[in-house]
Write a protein that holds these residues in place. Structure first.
Motif, PDB file in Angstrom:
ATOM      1  N   ILE A  22     -15.569  -1.813   1.664  1.00 21.22           N
ATOM      2  CA  ILE A  22     -14.373  -1.087   2.080  1.00 21.22           C
ATOM      3  C   ILE A  22     -14.676   0.403   1.927  1.00 21.22           C
ATOM      4  CG2 ILE A  22     -11.904  -0.797   1.658  1.00 21.22           C
ATOM      5  CD1 ILE A  22     -11.871  -3.503   0.291  1.00 21.22           C
ATOM      6  N   VAL A  53       0.825  -1.206   0.000  1.00 23.61           N
ATOM      7  CA  VAL A  53       0.000   0.000   0.000  1.00 23.61           C
ATOM      8  C   VAL A  53       0.860   1.257   0.000  1.00 23.61           C
ATOM      9  CG1 VAL A  53      -1.872   1.228   1.189  1.00 23.61           C
ATOM     10  CG2 VAL A  53      -1.725  -1.270   1.339  1.00 23.61           C
ATOM     11  N   PHE A  83      -7.263   3.426   5.744  1.00 22.28           N
ATOM     12  CA  PHE A  83      -6.502   2.536   6.624  1.00 22.28           C
ATOM     13  C   PHE A  83      -6.279   3.226   7.970  1.00 22.28           C
ATOM     14  CE2 PHE A  83      -5.449   1.288   2.362  1.00 22.28           C
ATOM     15  CZ  PHE A  83      -5.235  -0.082   2.411  1.00 22.28           C
ATOM     16  N   LEU A  97      -6.684  -2.237   7.292  1.00 17.95           N
ATOM     17  CA  LEU A  97      -7.682  -1.808   6.309  1.00 17.95           C
ATOM     18  C   LEU A  97      -9.031  -1.664   6.991  1.00 17.95           C
ATOM     19  CD1 LEU A  97      -8.490  -1.316   3.316  1.00 17.95           C
ATOM     20  CD2 LEU A  97      -8.871  -3.763   3.139  1.00 17.95           C
ATOM     21  N   SER A 129      -4.570  -8.410   5.501  1.00 16.39           N
ATOM     22  CA  SER A 129      -5.982  -8.129   5.740  1.00 16.39           C
ATOM     23  C   SER A 129      -6.852  -9.354   5.458  1.00 16.39           C
ATOM     24  CB  SER A 129      -6.410  -6.957   4.845  1.00 16.39           C
ATOM     25  OG  SER A 129      -7.743  -6.603   5.120  1.00 16.39           O
TER      26      SER A 129
END
Lengths: 111, 111
Positions: free
Chosen positions: A98, A38, A67, A85, A49
């Motif tokens: 998400i 990331v 995050f 996450l 995750s």
């Protein structure tokens, strides 16, 4: 909802930033875990995750998500997790999702 | 990034949920504030948010965003704020962005 109130200072203790997914691959030997690379602008981090059952890894590469970036590090299956996450749902009746920030800059801090 | 580490328990103190914007209108006498009506599934709340310069109110109606839902209530220009819209950027070099959750269910809790 909101049973336990917190002060704005307690809220500000949590550091959340936008990160862009550079790569996503299954963690060997795990049915649940993905290993993400990331980009947070000034820093790249590995994030482990438990979202493998919910997303196709290829579909999240290039996307920008929220995050938590200041949780105490934790080892998961021997892999260090430095960030977390942020997501909702995933239980029986609540769809998994998400938190996305398509227009944001990697590293931008949530406030 | 992550200068001040927190425990998972401190993270969990913050209650964030997905809310769907039912209406958005300017607060009279303010250049910055919008008054939002937000559906959190089992409850509807008024949210006062300083995002007027960043978004067209009509463009956010029907969308689902992340809110902090257990901050101590605060009065802003005589209007009670019970929840707090979570966003990034908005300063000179960082584009403004709201955390979106298009596939989520209103009321779903961030974890």
């Amino acid at each position: 909802m909101g049973e336990h109130m917190i002060s704005i200072d307690e809220f500000k203790k949590v550091e959340m930033r936008v990160g862009e997914i550079k790569s996503a691959e299954p963690v060997e030997g795990s049915e649940k875990l993905l290993r993400l690379r990331v980009d947070f602008g000034d820093e790249e981090r590995q994030v482990i995750s438990g979202i493998k059952k919910h997303v196709d890894p290829a579909s999240i590469v290039g996307k920008k998500f929220a995050f938590a970036t200041n949780l105490e590090p934790r080892d998961i299956m021997g892999l260090q997790r430095l960030s977390f996450l942020v997501a909702v749902g995933g239980a029986a009746e609540t769809p998994f999702a998400i938190l996305e920030a398509p227009a944001a800059q990697p590293g931008a801090r949530v406030r």
